[in-house]
Design an enzyme around this catalytic site. Structure first.
Site, short mmCIF file in Angstrom:
data_model
loop_
_atom_site.label_atom_id
_atom_site.label_comp_id
_atom_site.label_asym_id
_atom_site.label_seq_id
_atom_site.Cartn_x
_atom_site.Cartn_y
_atom_site.Cartn_z
N THR A 202 0.85 -1.21 0.00
CA THR A 202 0.00 0.00 0.00
C THR A 202 0.87 1.24 0.00
O THR A 202 1.99 1.23 0.52
CB THR A 202 -0.92 0.06 1.23
OG1 THR A 202 -0.10 0.06 2.39
CG2 THR A 202 -1.88 -1.08 1.26
N GLU B 210 -6.21 -2.90 -0.96
CA GLU B 210 -6.67 -4.13 -0.30
C GLU B 210 -7.88 -4.74 -0.99
O GLU B 210 -8.31 -5.84 -0.64
CB GLU B 210 -7.05 -3.82 1.16
CG GLU B 210 -5.90 -3.46 2.07
CD GLU B 210 -5.49 -1.98 1.98
OE1 GLU B 210 -5.83 -1.32 0.97
OE2 GLU B 210 -4.82 -1.51 2.91
N LYS C 224 -13.21 16.31 14.19
CA LYS C 224 -14.22 16.15 15.24
C LYS C 224 -14.24 17.43 16.05
O LYS C 224 -13.35 17.67 16.86
CB LYS C 224 -13.89 14.93 16.09
CG LYS C 224 -15.11 14.38 16.76
CD LYS C 224 -14.88 12.96 17.21
CE LYS C 224 -16.22 12.34 17.59
NZ LYS C 224 -16.07 11.05 18.20
N TRP D 176 -18.84 15.37 14.02
CA TRP D 176 -17.97 15.21 12.86
C TRP D 176 -18.27 16.26 11.79
O TRP D 176 -19.42 16.55 11.48
CB TRP D 176 -18.19 13.82 12.24
CG TRP D 176 -17.53 12.74 13.00
CD1 TRP D 176 -16.60 12.87 13.98
CD2 TRP D 176 -17.76 11.34 12.85
NE1 TRP D 176 -16.23 11.64 14.46
CE2 TRP D 176 -16.93 10.68 13.77
CE3 TRP D 176 -18.56 10.58 12.02
CZ2 TRP D 176 -16.89 9.30 13.90
CZ3 TRP D 176 -18.53 9.20 12.14
CH2 TRP D 176 -17.69 8.57 13.06
P1 AMP Z 1 -4.99 3.14 -2.04
O1 AMP Z 1 -4.97 1.85 -1.34
O2 AMP Z 1 -3.69 3.86 -2.01
O3 AMP Z 1 -5.55 3.02 -3.42
O4 AMP Z 1 -5.96 4.10 -1.25
C1 AMP Z 1 -7.28 3.71 -0.96
C2 AMP Z 1 -8.00 4.84 -0.28
O5 AMP Z 1 -8.17 5.94 -1.18
C3 AMP Z 1 -9.39 4.47 0.16
O6 AMP Z 1 -9.38 3.80 1.40
C4 AMP Z 1 -10.06 5.83 0.23
O7 AMP Z 1 -9.76 6.49 1.44
C5 AMP Z 1 -9.40 6.58 -0.91
N1 AMP Z 1 -10.24 6.50 -2.11
C6 AMP Z 1 -10.16 5.65 -3.15
N2 AMP Z 1 -11.11 5.90 -4.08
C7 AMP Z 1 -11.82 6.96 -3.61
C8 AMP Z 1 -12.94 7.70 -4.09
N3 AMP Z 1 -13.53 7.43 -5.24
N4 AMP Z 1 -13.39 8.71 -3.31
C9 AMP Z 1 -12.80 9.01 -2.14
N5 AMP Z 1 -11.74 8.36 -1.63
C10 AMP Z 1 -11.26 7.34 -2.36
#
Ligand code: AMP
Length: 539
Positions: free
Chosen positions: A181, A326, A434, A439
């Protein structure tokens, strides 16, 4: 009868069999290549055979450090075709994290793009498991380098076996890929993708109500192939025989616009930052984008203003999707139901700026303080997921077992669900504001501020406050032509009508640039750290 095992290499075999003349168009440092699936198939088999000769066995990890191009695509199939595991390494990680993840994954062979090789000369003495380096370039020459042993990809392929048979005795639950990640905090975590997960995820990408990827598409993944398998697009596009356009190294918005117009791209996928940049170029109107049937946007929230700009001003349909490393990654797509098509334009955009509806095959719950939240679009809770392409653990890491408690992935994303089942992310657990026990959604504030014509980028973060525990502060990058001409008051009075008074940011900090993560997401953690005394220090 023996159950049929899902296997990544069968996806390429289908392209070889049914679509041998369809093309993969691949931009490298020196040229644009056009290879048919027949050629890609032979080259992939050659690569499998040479990796086997280099000692790669089932279960071994083979790392890639590369842009989006045909050689990377070949590795996507050649490595799992041996029963080994492709480890796509994020080229934008810090050298320390690159060393950490290569050692953690125990990569045996590394496939590296020629322009990215210098990093490895610096870190090679810290890599404990690597037995061979292969440089990916258009040449058969090995560049002079201190890496040892170093082979040329093309020279190796010339000696490979074009008829090599991929392994078929692979349990579908065995790993085919691993990706760490991007890690906005802490050390990177490895997510393993099984053969089964990759095949079923590809099927989900092809469904009519998700991205509907198919043979008639010309698919261009802009999202990097080192990040969650470019959202699975290269696997699915190969399986379905779609034409693929791989935009290669260091592309600019102009390069993307040219590829879209010349190759008649129908579907492309990437993060909002990329689409913001491309919009500026397309707006000038010098490119033909008539072929585009979908721009897929994910990785961060798609601002409603971006959706409207693409659709209303350019006539290009914009699909908002959500997922994470994930989750392989597709989880939701925001597409209107048949009876929602008659809503007003404004209501439609509001729905489509949500993250959308769960794709078939997955299960979700949204857990608030009192258990499952009501589907009222109001109550907030953490999004939990499970399904065939949702990770159940991090690779060799049991310090994070709580994230997978009770068989559900705890995403750390805070969501509401409306009565139609559309989820809307209001924040990440770590990014919540918060204030006085209540929130505030930084995402809503960001979207509203971004609607201001002077604003190029904005991030709203929680800053410690004596009275309210936390208060929102907006970090704003103005468009060049507005720099020095717009004040904090202008921004606040612009958004004031949309929110309760207590939601409004306590300050607006103008910046030249917002710090970003390795994959181009806003680094909220860094901003929070920078601004932690902002509201308490004497002014
Ligand atoms: P990654 O694993 O680096 O792809 O990051 C995943 C995270 O990106 C998710 O848990 C979200 O917090 C954020 N994320 C992915 N797609 C979106 C979306 N369409 N809108 C808002 N947040 C997103």
């Amino acid at each position: 009868m023996m159950p049929i095992q899902l296997n990544v290499s069968t996806m390429l075999e289908r392209a070889e069999l049914f679509y041998p003349r369809k093309q993969v168009i691949s931009r490298t440092l020196n040229q644009v290549h056009r290879l048919t699936y027949k050629e890609i198939g032979e080259r992939t088999r050659r690569l499998s055979s040479v990796l086997e000769k280099l000692g790669v066995e089932a279960g071994d990890r083979v790392g890639t450090f590369a842009w989006n191009h045909h050689r990377h695509l070949e590795a996507y199939f050649a490595v799992p075709g041996l029963g080994a595991v492709i480890h796509t390494i994020n080229i934008r990680l810090s050298p320390e994290h690159v060393v950490y993840i290569i050692n953690h994954a125990q990569d045996k062979v590394l496939l590296i793009d020629e322009d990215l090789l210098p990093l490895f000369e610096k870190i090679k003495d810290h890599l404990h498991s690597v037995k061979a380096y292969i440089v990916m370039s258009d040449s058969t020459e090995v560049p002079s380098s201190s890496l040892e042993p170093l082979y040329s990809y093309e020279a190796l392929l010339a000696e490979g076996d074009p008829e090599f048979q991929f392994r078929k005795d692979i349990d579908e639950y065995s790993p085919a890929g691993i990706c760490y990640t991007s890690s906005t905090s802490g050390i990177p975590k490895g997510v393993v993708y099984t053969h089964r997960a990759l095949v079923l995820h590809s099927m989900a990408v092809g469904l009519a109500d998700t991205l509907a990827l198919g043979e008639t598409d010309v698919a261009m993944p802009v999202v990097p192939m080192f990040h969650v398998n470019a959202w699975g697009m290269p696997y699915a596009a190969t399986w379905f025989g779609s034409t693929q356009v791989l935009p290669g190294p260091r592309f600019t918005p102009e390069v993307l616009a040219e590829l879209i117009s010349q190759e008649k791209v129908t579907v492309t996928a990437g993060v909002p930052t990329v689409w913001l940049g491309l919009y500026t170029v397309l707006e000038e109107g010098n490119y033909n984008t008539g072929s585009l049937r979908a721009i897929v946007c994910g990785g961060s929230a798609a601002p409603p203003s971006l959706i409207s700009r693409y659709e209303d001003r350019l006539g290009i349909p914009f699909y908002h999707a959500y997922g994470m490393t994930e989750t392989t990654p597709l989880v939701t797509v925001a597409r209107l139901k048949s009876y929602q098509q008659s809503l007003s334009k404004e209501q439609q955009v509001e729905l489509r700026a949500k993250q959308g509806i769960l794709v078939p095959g997955l299960e979700m719950k949204v857990e608030g303080v009192n258990g499952d939240v009501k589907w009222d679009g109001q109550e907030m809770g953490e999004l939990l997921l499970r399904g065939p392409w949702i990770a159940g653990e991090y690779y060799l890491d049991d310090s994070t077992d709580h994230i997978f408690e009770d068989g559900w992935l705890h995403t750390g994303d805070i969501a509401t669900v409306d009565p139609e089942g559309f989820i809307k992310l209001v924040d990440r657990t770590k990014d919540l504001i918060k204030s006085g026990g209540e929130w505030i959604s930084s995402v809503d504030l960001e979207n509203a501020i971004l609607d201001h014509e002077a604003v190029f980028e904005v991030v709203v973060v929680a800053v410690p406050d004596v009275q309210w525990a936390e208060r929102p502060v907006a970090c704003v990058v103005l468009k060049d032509e507005y720099k020095g001409k717009v004040t904090k008051e202008d921004i606040l009075s612009f958004v004031a009508p949309k929110f309760p008074k207590w939601w409004l940011p306590d300050d607006v900090v103008f910046m030249d640039e917002i710090p970003k993560t390795a994959v181009g997401k806003f680094l909220k953690r860094r901003l929070r750290e920078q601004l932690k005394h902002h509201l308490t220090k004497p002014s």
